[in-house]
Structures are given as structure tokens and as C-alpha cells.
Design a protein around this motif. Structure first.
Motif, PDB file in Angstrom:
ATOM      1  N   VAL A 156      40.160  31.560  43.548  1.00  0.00           N
ATOM      2  CA  VAL A 156      40.712  30.915  42.357  1.00  0.00           C
ATOM      3  C   VAL A 156      41.714  31.787  41.614  1.00  0.00           C
ATOM      4  CG1 VAL A 156      38.674  29.440  42.071  1.00  0.00           C
ATOM      5  CG2 VAL A 156      38.761  31.666  40.906  1.00  0.00           C
ATOM      6  N   GLU A 157      41.774  33.072  41.951  1.00  0.00           N
ATOM      7  CA  GLU A 157      42.817  33.923  41.372  1.00  0.00           C
ATOM      8  C   GLU A 157      43.106  35.087  42.318  1.00  0.00           C
ATOM      9  OE1 GLU A 157      41.643  35.348  37.521  1.00  0.00           O
ATOM     10  OE2 GLU A 157      40.070  36.655  38.301  1.00  0.00           O
ATOM     11  N   PRO A 158      44.307  35.658  42.228  1.00  0.00           N
ATOM     12  CA  PRO A 158      44.708  36.697  43.204  1.00  0.00           C
ATOM     13  C   PRO A 158      43.713  37.859  43.271  1.00  0.00           C
ATOM     14  CG  PRO A 158      46.605  36.021  41.891  1.00  0.00           C
ATOM     15  CD  PRO A 158      45.414  35.327  41.297  1.00  0.00           C
ATOM     16  N   ASP A 159      43.234  38.310  42.118  1.00  0.00           N
ATOM     17  CA  ASP A 159      42.300  39.431  42.124  1.00  0.00           C
ATOM     18  C   ASP A 159      40.857  38.993  42.379  1.00  0.00           C
ATOM     19  OD1 ASP A 159      44.099  41.438  41.937  1.00  0.00           O
ATOM     20  OD2 ASP A 159      43.849  41.805  39.782  1.00  0.00           O
ATOM     21  N   GLY A 160      40.677  37.709  42.677  1.00  0.00           N
ATOM     22  CA  GLY A 160      39.345  37.220  43.027  1.00  0.00           C
ATOM     23  C   GLY A 160      39.153  37.169  44.528  1.00  0.00           C
ATOM     24  N   ARG A 161      40.113  37.754  45.272  1.00  0.00           N
ATOM     25  CA  ARG A 161      40.000  37.760  46.732  1.00  0.00           C
ATOM     26  C   ARG A 161      39.317  39.028  47.218  1.00  0.00           C
ATOM     27  NH1 ARG A 161      46.103  36.804  48.500  1.00  0.00           N
ATOM     28  NH2 ARG A 161      46.483  38.089  46.664  1.00  0.00           N
ATOM     29  N   ILE A 162      38.640  38.932  48.372  1.00  0.00           N
ATOM     30  CA  ILE A 162      38.086  40.147  48.967  1.00  0.00           C
ATOM     31  C   ILE A 162      39.260  41.082  49.264  1.00  0.00           C
ATOM     32  CG2 ILE A 162      36.739  41.146  50.856  1.00  0.00           C
ATOM     33  CD1 ILE A 162      35.432  38.439  51.299  1.00  0.00           C
ATOM     34  N   THR A 163      40.286  40.527  49.950  1.00  0.00           N
ATOM     35  CA  THR A 163      41.485  41.317  50.247  1.00  0.00           C
ATOM     36  C   THR A 163      42.719  40.471  49.950  1.00  0.00           C
ATOM     37  OG1 THR A 163      41.882  40.556  52.515  1.00  0.00           O
ATOM     38  CG2 THR A 163      40.249  42.317  52.241  1.00  0.00           C
ATOM     39  N   ASP A 164      43.856  41.127  49.892  1.00  0.00           N
ATOM     40  CA  ASP A 164      45.117  40.417  49.673  1.00  0.00           C
ATOM     41  C   ASP A 164      45.496  39.549  50.869  1.00  0.00           C
ATOM     42  OD1 ASP A 164      45.297  41.538  47.189  1.00  0.00           O
ATOM     43  OD2 ASP A 164      46.757  43.090  47.753  1.00  0.00           O
ATOM     44  N   ALA A 201      35.524  36.573  44.432  1.00  0.00           N
ATOM     45  CA  ALA A 201      34.730  37.666  45.007  1.00  0.00           C
ATOM     46  C   ALA A 201      34.043  38.535  43.954  1.00  0.00           C
ATOM     47  CB  ALA A 201      35.610  38.534  45.899  1.00  0.00           C
ATOM     48  N   GLY A 202      34.484  38.432  42.687  1.00  0.00           N
ATOM     49  CA  GLY A 202      33.853  39.258  41.660  1.00  0.00           C
ATOM     50  C   GLY A 202      33.924  40.737  42.009  1.00  0.00           C
ATOM     51  N   ARG A 203      32.797  41.423  41.899  1.00  0.00           N
ATOM     52  CA  ARG A 203      32.802  42.882  42.113  1.00  0.00           C
ATOM     53  C   ARG A 203      33.077  43.274  43.572  1.00  0.00           C
ATOM     54  NH1 ARG A 203      26.633  45.240  41.930  1.00  0.00           N
ATOM     55  NH2 ARG A 203      25.794  44.013  43.663  1.00  0.00           N
ATOM     56  N   LYS A 204      33.098  42.291  44.474  1.00  0.00           N
ATOM     57  CA  LYS A 204      33.393  42.589  45.877  1.00  0.00           C
ATOM     58  C   LYS A 204      34.882  42.396  46.215  1.00  0.00           C
ATOM     59  CE  LYS A 204      30.107  41.620  49.081  1.00  0.00           C
ATOM     60  NZ  LYS A 204      29.077  40.782  49.803  1.00  0.00           N
ATOM     61  N   ALA A 205      35.717  42.230  45.169  1.00  0.00           N
ATOM     62  CA  ALA A 205      37.173  42.131  45.393  1.00  0.00           C
ATOM     63  C   ALA A 205      37.696  43.533  45.663  1.00  0.00           C
ATOM     64  CB  ALA A 205      37.853  41.531  44.166  1.00  0.00           C
ATOM     65  N   GLN A 206      38.095  43.771  46.904  1.00  0.00           N
ATOM     66  CA  GLN A 206      38.405  45.155  47.306  1.00  0.00           C
ATOM     67  C   GLN A 206      39.815  45.604  46.929  1.00  0.00           C
ATOM     68  OE1 GLN A 206      37.448  45.334  51.506  1.00  0.00           O
ATOM     69  NE2 GLN A 206      35.401  44.535  51.142  1.00  0.00           N
ATOM     70  N   ASP A 207      40.758  44.653  46.894  1.00  0.00           N
ATOM     71  CA  ASP A 207      42.146  45.052  46.628  1.00  0.00           C
ATOM     72  C   ASP A 207      42.541  44.904  45.164  1.00  0.00           C
ATOM     73  OD1 ASP A 207      42.465  45.796  49.227  1.00  0.00           O
ATOM     74  OD2 ASP A 207      43.494  43.965  49.870  1.00  0.00           O
ATOM     75  N   ALA A 208      41.646  44.368  44.337  1.00  0.00           N
ATOM     76  CA  ALA A 208      41.949  44.255  42.904  1.00  0.00           C
ATOM     77  C   ALA A 208      41.990  45.666  42.313  1.00  0.00           C
ATOM     78  CB  ALA A 208      40.867  43.433  42.211  1.00  0.00           C
ATOM     79  N   ALA A 209      42.936  45.909  41.366  1.00  0.00           N
ATOM     80  CA  ALA A 209      42.998  47.237  40.744  1.00  0.00           C
ATOM     81  C   ALA A 209      41.655  47.530  40.073  1.00  0.00           C
ATOM     82  CB  ALA A 209      44.129  47.272  39.729  1.00  0.00           C
ATOM     83  N   GLN A 210      41.172  46.562  39.292  1.00  0.00           N
ATOM     84  CA  GLN A 210      39.802  46.668  38.773  1.00  0.00           C
ATOM     85  C   GLN A 210      39.133  45.301  38.884  1.00  0.00           C
ATOM     86  OE1 GLN A 210      38.982  47.788  34.644  1.00  0.00           O
ATOM     87  NE2 GLN A 210      37.066  48.704  35.359  1.00  0.00           N
ATOM     88  N   PRO A 211      38.156  45.176  39.752  1.00  0.00           N
ATOM     89  CA  PRO A 211      37.478  43.883  39.904  1.00  0.00           C
ATOM     90  C   PRO A 211      36.751  43.497  38.616  1.00  0.00           C
ATOM     91  CG  PRO A 211      36.805  45.440  41.624  1.00  0.00           C
ATOM     92  CD  PRO A 211      37.575  46.219  40.611  1.00  0.00           C
ATOM     93  N   VAL A 212      36.502  42.189  38.467  1.00  0.00           N
ATOM     94  CA  VAL A 212      35.705  41.718  37.328  1.00  0.00           C
ATOM     95  C   VAL A 212      34.358  41.209  37.843  1.00  0.00           C
ATOM     96  CG1 VAL A 212      37.695  41.155  35.886  1.00  0.00           C
ATOM     97  CG2 VAL A 212      36.741  39.410  37.425  1.00  0.00           C
ATOM     98  N   ALA A 213      33.375  41.194  36.952  1.00  0.00           N
ATOM     99  CA  ALA A 213      32.015  40.813  37.338  1.00  0.00           C
ATOM    100  C   ALA A 213      31.262  40.390  36.080  1.00  0.00           C
ATOM    101  CB  ALA A 213      31.322  42.006  38.000  1.00  0.00           C
TER     102      ALA A 213
END
Ligand SMILES: Cc1cc2nc3c(=O)[nH]c(=O)nc-3n(C[C@H](O)[C@H](O)[C@H](O)COP(=O)(O)O)c2cc1C
Length: 344
Positions: free
Chosen positions: A64-72, A107-119
Motif C-alpha cells: 500500500v506504500e513504497p516503504d511498506g514493501r519487503i524490498t524495492d 510489511a511493517g517492521r519487515k520492510a527491508q529497503d525502507a530507510a526506517q520501517p514503521v510498526a
């Protein structure tokens, strides 16, 4: 005994499947431009399984958002720009007799490529993952809305059903698990509130007769994880909020403890699906090493599950559904594309 075989049709609301086989969602990590847009790989991958006779395809975790992906390299649904490429896949799947849904996720805290994941809370998955930031209450409310927006786009792309991803330690699972949600606002006082609000929001954008699927980890494997009884209560809450069909998986929240580690054997999650079905009297999809045709047929016939989902087996064999129906004595010819009949 249910009397169902792999080639027994299935119907729920407006969704009618030619048989009881499901392609489980599988991330392809194959987006090439970081834009979340499906490309030729996704087109060939999904439509070849439609040719292969599968009843329902569930497109991989689509975020649902770019930083909500496991990877880019994962798919997205955060913009209307994502619709046309998905629609092309949907239309071709339909042309070959399959129905097709999509798994909507964060992916929440499992978003690996986000600069800082959210959870839900600032608790890292483990020392190898980034430290997440806790969403503010306002941000959680906004997150509910973007799940709805993604659902609207999936409906516009022509998908037959939507699956919300509440399993495998991703954002929705993080909200309902006591280990990962230690919030003190309303989303921490009621651990199913986020999921229930997402369900309600998604349904606003879905036609009345379109079933809503929900994938859940019915139990956790970490030391202090929840068990099947809590998993059943989660399922109950989500069903009351509007889910029609539960897709029963397990785990993904952390490293399994020694004594809870699941056995790697055929149908290792089937008893969890059966337990949910029996406790709540609802239809379920079972998944997890069900690709042996006779084992899968037996699981259906026993009434433990209503549908059989296969993941890795379909990576090895795009025609798994046809082959499984053939091997278990079903009407496989009805599922073979006409141009391929001579191969049989
Ligand atoms: C390559 C790969 C990618 C996966 N991606 C997803 C995913 O996007 N969403 C999800 O819920 N499960 C995902 N899974 C889990 C599968 O859907 C399935 O639950 C699991 O592989 C067990 O089924 P199987 O024994 O038939 O492979 C993935 C599994 C694999 C092998």
C-alpha cells in the motif's frame, strides 16, 4: 467426509471457481524499476498458471506504500499508475478460465529497503533488521485509508477477490500479536482494531458480491508466541468484521523456538486450518506442502479444508492443477487448453 475432489467447482458470493486449487501468493522480487509496477515477468508468471488450470490465482503481496514493501523489487498499489499492468494480467487470466485475486499488504517492521520501517511499536524483528519507528495514532488511521485506496485500485483492475495479508509477521500480524503491539492508544487496547478497521475500509470499495479473503498466521512459533486458541479468536473477530474466507498459514513472526519449530512434512498447517474451520464453521483455504496430489485430494475429501493452496509446487510445475486432477482421477481434460490437448 466432504465428497469434494480437486476438480469440484467452488462458489462463494459472486466468485465461482472451476476447481478447488489455489495458487498461493508468492513474492517474485522482480519489479525492475522500484516503481512497484508489474512487468513482463509478472505477466508471464501469473498467466501461465491460468493456462495451467488453476482455479484461483492470488497475486503476491502487493503493498500500500513504497516503504511498506519487503524490498524495492516488490509490487505496489499505492498509485493509479499500478492499475493498467495488473489489469492486463487479470484480463488474460480470465481469458484462460482462472479467477484471480491479489494480496494487499504492508510489511511493517519487515520492510527491508525502507530507510526506517514503521510498526505498531518500536520493536525490531531481530538484530539483523532495522529498528522500526512506532506509527502515531493519526498515522495508523491514515494507514487504514491507504489499504482502502489500494483495494479500490485492485477492484478497478478487475480482480475477482481481495486477500488482506494478516500473516507471516507483516504489519497486520504485528498489530494483533501481543509481542509486537505494546501501544497504549486504542490500537493497543484492542489488538484486532487495526485489522477490523482495514477490513471495513476495504469492503467500502468492494462490490457487495465480492468475497474478502484474509490470510492469517493461526499460531506463532516463537518462544512466547500465541497458540491456536488465540488464533481462532483472531479469526472470529475478523469474520465478524466482514471477512468471508480465511486462508490459514502459520508463523513468520520470528525465529521458531526449538520445541515449537514446525515439522517440514506434507500438510504441516492443515490441522490449523481444520481447527479454525471446526471451531468457527467457516470455509478455509489450507496451504503448506499440499502439492502431493493424493495428499491434497485426501485433505479435501476429509472435509478439513474447502480449498487447496499450493506455492512452491507451482514454481516447479505451472500445470500442477491439471496434473494433480489427472493423477487423482478427475476430469483434467476440462482444464487443458484446447491447443495442448494432444499433449495428453
Ligand atoms: C518464493 C515465495 C514467496 C512467497 N511470498 C509470499 C507472499 O507474497 N505472501 C504470502 O502470504 N506468502 C508468501 N509465501 C508463502 C507461500 O504463500 C506459502 O504459504 C508457503 O510457501 C507454503 O506453501 P508451499 O508448501 O505450497 O510452498 C511465499 C513463499 C515462497 C516460496
Amino acid at each position: 467426509m466432504s465428497g469434494f475432489t480437486l476438480d469440484t467447482p467452488f462458489a462463494m458470493k459472486g466468485l465461482q471457481l472451476r476447481n478447488r486449487t489455489v495458487m498461493a501468493p508468492m513474492c517474485q522480487y522482480s519489479v525492475t524499476k522500484k516503481d512497484g509496477i508489474a512487468n513482463e515477468w509478472h505477466y508471464v508468471h501469473y498467466t501461465s498458471r491460468a493456462l495451467g488450470g488453476i482455479g484461483l490465482i492470488i497475486v503476491e503481496m502487493t503493498n500500500v506504500e513504497p516503504d511498506g514493501r519487503i524490498t524495492d523489487q516488490c509490487l505496489g498499489l499505492w498509485s493509479d499508475d499500478h492499475i493498467p499492468a495488473l489489469k492486463r494480467i487479470v484480463d488474460t487470466a480470465h481469458a484462460h478460465g482462472a479467477k484471480i485475486g491479489i494480496q494487499i499488504a504492508h510489511a511493517g517492521r519487515k520492510a527491508q529497503d525502507a530507510a526506517q520501517p514503521v510498526a505498531p511499536s518500536a520493536i525490531a524483528f531481530d538484530e539483523t533488521y532495522k529498528q522500526p519507528r512506532a506509527l502515531t495514532t493519526e498515522e495508523v488511521r491514515a494507514m487504514v485509508k491507504i489499504f482502502g485506496d489500494a483495494t479500490r485500485r485492485a477492484v478497478e483492475a478487475g480482480f475477482d477477490t481481495i486477500e488482506l495479508h494478516g500473516a507471516h509477521g507483516y504489519l497486520m500480524h504485528q498489530f494483533h500479536s501481543p509481542r509486537t503491539n505494546t501501544r497504549d492508544d486504542e490500537y493497543g487496547q484492542d489488538l484486532t482494531l487495526f485489522g477490523r478497521e482495514v477490513i471495513a475500509e476495504a469492503k467500502k470499495h468492494m462490490p457487495e458480491d465480492m468475497p474478502l479473503l484474509f490470510r492469517i498466521s493461526a499460531l506463532e512459533y516463537v518462544e512466547d508466541g500465541y497458540g491456536i486458541d488465540y488464533g481462532i479468536e483472531l479469526c472470529r473477530a475478523y469474520l465478524e468484521a466482514g471477512v468471508d474466507l480465511l486462508h490459514i498459514s502459520t508463523g513468520g513472526e520470528g525465529t521458531p523456538s526449538q520445541d515449537k519449530r514446525p515439522k517440514v512434512e506434507p500438510g504441516f498447517q492443515l490441522e490449523a486450518a481444520h481447527a479454525v474451520k471446526e471451531a468457527l464453521g467457516v470455509p478455509v483455504i489450507a496451504v503448506g506442502m499440499l502439492d502431493d496430489p493424493h495428499f491434497a485430494a485426501e485433505a479435501l475429501a476429509s472435509g478439513k479444508t474447502d480449498l487447496i493452496a499450493v506455492a512452491r509446487g507451482l514454481l516447479r510445475d505451472p500445470y500442477w492443477a491439471i496434473h494433480a486432477i489427472k493423477e487423482t482421477g478427475g476430469d483434467f481434460r476440462a482444464h487443458v487448453p484446447e491447443a495442448y490437448i494432444r499433449g495428453y
